[in-house]
Write an enzyme that holds these catalytic residues in place. Structure first.
Site, PDB file in Angstrom:
ATOM      1  N   VAL A   1       0.993  -1.226   0.149  1.00 31.67           N
ATOM      2  CA  VAL A   1       0.034  -0.019  -0.053  1.00 31.67           C
ATOM      3  C   VAL A   1       1.031   0.878   0.098  1.00 31.67           C
ATOM      4  O   VAL A   1       1.264   1.713   0.837  1.00 31.67           O
ATOM      5  CB  VAL A   1      -0.744   0.056   0.885  1.00 31.67           C
ATOM      6  CG1 VAL A   1      -2.215   1.392   1.001  1.00 31.67           C
ATOM      7  CG2 VAL A   1      -2.048  -1.204   1.547  1.00 31.67           C
TER       8      VAL A   1
ATOM      9  N   GLY B   1       4.027   4.126   4.019  1.00 32.53           N
ATOM     10  CA  GLY B   1       3.168   2.835   2.940  1.00 32.53           C
ATOM     11  C   GLY B   1       3.835   2.292   3.268  1.00 32.53           C
ATOM     12  O   GLY B   1       3.380   2.056   5.055  1.00 32.53           O
ATOM     13  N   LYS B   2       3.054   0.427   3.668  1.00 31.32           N
ATOM     14  CA  LYS B   2       2.735  -0.715   4.057  1.00 31.32           C
ATOM     15  C   LYS B   2       3.336  -1.862   3.203  1.00 31.32           C
ATOM     16  O   LYS B   2       2.358  -1.198   2.066  1.00 31.32           O
ATOM     17  CB  LYS B   2       2.083  -0.520   5.510  1.00 31.32           C
ATOM     18  CG  LYS B   2       2.349  -2.024   6.521  1.00 31.32           C
ATOM     19  CD  LYS B   2       2.934  -0.730   7.573  1.00 31.32           C
ATOM     20  CE  LYS B   2       3.560  -1.912   8.720  1.00 31.32           C
ATOM     21  NZ  LYS B   2       5.047  -0.776  10.046  1.00 31.32           N
ATOM     22  N   GLY B   3       3.049  -3.150   3.846  1.00 32.73           N
ATOM     23  CA  GLY B   3       2.955  -4.171   3.054  1.00 32.73           C
ATOM     24  C   GLY B   3       3.298  -5.409   3.646  1.00 32.73           C
ATOM     25  O   GLY B   3       3.530  -5.615   4.954  1.00 32.73           O
TER      26      GLY B   3
END
Length: 454
Positions: A68, A113-115
């Site tokens: 994201v 962001g993040k994932g």
């Protein structure tokens, strides 16, 4: 959001921020920021992909991978990769949304962001984890870069996994660059990165103690949850500063000290070895000074405490547990985990702050209290850009400055936009939310991401 599938974790994070902004004077002074919030609440980009890998028996396995990329107004997307069976888009959107404002509070040039993936590293062999990481990066490498998106570790992603992913990126992209943080020291990593979130949390709470007149850590009883990097290094720093650590935990239960000496450095070293072997605290050979409570979180079992530091995962302090901590004499709560307290628990703490004034509990949200980890990730990016390595003392000093600035930025912003009654401690949740937020719409407006009516 009514036309979208339910995303409870993301909706909780959004509502907490929106509630804070609506109940401050920010929107009265800047009504146009309502538009900015609506724009900022939608990610710039969501990448979702399949990860196909082979287990040790030669069977094909498949997982869902995500990244994201929420907001890049302040710099490249920055945020961790989480490998855990619970991972879904809602959790990653919540984490990415929080990451925007956490990164803004560090004062460094980083977006949010993040994932991650719904892969469970527990019980997997080293070879299986390597194959998964390589398959994951085979797709992710197309979407990241040192000036685009710089992931880091999170739950399930430590130094080993970062190494496998970095190697896969280097081969696929044919570039050696600072595309991941949390790297090994011999290939671009930074000193104090593993310790940074825990150390930073302790430094932040130190300013809370000092500002409120509670003195130093000496003699304070501190309850922690979790037993990963954040909890481990927070506990070690607390002991170094004279505090007594009375609990640690994992998903199977809680370790709670029964004597006055608390959990020792030797205990923490043993727990580090257990976690390095990807085992549960149930295997910890505890002596008479600690007890194991199966299936429990520590908050209602620790007895009298001065400070509570949730360091495990989201929503790990409920309303009932918050009330239990108040009854146990707790005066300071700060999140080492992201969104560690439920909205109901935060309400308990904030109502107590208003009612009891100088005798109240003082709560600090994760976006401020645990920003030390991403701050040192940002310092790692800076070192990579210059092809330099700073000393441990240099990095630690910069971390202390960042945590001090995050505390006073939130404190002073609360005084401006969420004025406290006489004798009341300023709301760090309001101040931190607003301080982190205002930088983002300003940058987005300058870059044309939203605009006001003429």
């Amino acid at each position: 959001m009514s036309n979208l599938p339910s995303e409870p974790e993301f909706e909780q994070a959004y509502k907490e921020l929106a509630y804070t902004l609506e109940n401050s004077s920010l929107f009265q002074k800047h009504p146009e920021y309502r538009t900015a919030l609506a724009v900022a609440s939608i990610p710039e980009r969501v990448i979702q992909f399949r990860v196909v890998w082979e287990d040790d028996n030669g069977n094909v396995q498949v997982n869902r991978g995500y990244r994201v990329q929420f907001n890049s107004a302040l710099g490249p997307y920055k945020g961790g990769l989480r490998l855990h069976p619970s991972v879904n888009l809602s959790i990653l959107k919540f984490l990415g949304f929080e990451q925007i404002f956490k990164n803004a509070l560090t004062g460094l040039s980083m977006g949010g962001g993040k994932g991650g993936a719904d892969f469970d590293p527990k019980g997997k062999s080293d070879a299986e984890i390597r194959r998964f990481c390589c398959a994951f990066m085979a797709e992710l490498h197309k979407h990241i870069g040192a000036d685009t998106d710089v992931p880091a570790g999170d739950i399930g992603v430590g130094g080993r996994e970062i190494g496998y992913m970095f190697g896969a990126y280097r081969k696929a992209a044919n570039r050696f660059e600072g595309v991941l943080t949390g790297k090994g020291l011999s290939w671009g990593g930074s000193l104090i990165r593993p310790e940074a979130t825990g150390y930073g949390l302790v430094y932040y709470v130190g300013h809370m103690l000092e500002y409120s007149g509670a003195g130093s850590y000496a003699g304070k009883r501190v309850a922690l949850s979790g037993s990963g990097n954040v909890a481990q290094y927070a506990a070690l720093k607390l002991i170094e500063l004279g505090a007594t650590v009375v609990s640690l935990s994992d998903s199977k239960g809680a370790l709670v000290a029964t004597g006055e000496s608390g959990i020792t450095v030797e205990d923490i070293n043993a727990i580090m070895a257990i976690k390095e072997a990807r085992q549960s605290l149930t295997t910890f050979q505890h002596a008479g000074h600690v007890k194991w409570i199966e299936g429990a979180r520590p908050w209602l079992h620790v007895g009298k405490v001065d400070i509570a530091l949730p360091c495990a995962t989201q929503n790990e302090v409920s309303k009932e547990e918050a009330e239990g901590l108040l009854a146990a004499g707790c005066k300071f709560v700060a999140e080492g985990s992201n969104m560690g307290c439920t909205l109901e628990a935060i309400e308990v703490f904030e109502n107590n702050r208003k009612e009891k004034k100088g005798e109240a509990v003082w709560y600090a949200p994760g976006k401020a209290a645990n920003c030390g980890g991403v701050a040192v990730s940002g310092l790692e990016m800076a070192q990579n850009s210059q092809r330099l390595n700073w000393t441990q003392a240099e990095v630690d000093e910069k971390l202390k400055d960042i945590m001090k600035n995050a505390f006073f930025n939130g404190l002073n912003t609360a005084k401006t936009y969420a004025e406290a009654a006489e004798g009341e401690l300023p709301s760090l949740v309001a101040g931190s939310n607003i301080a982190g937020f205002v930088k983002v719409p300003q940058a987005m407006h300058d870059q044309g991401d939203w605009w006001s009516k003429n």
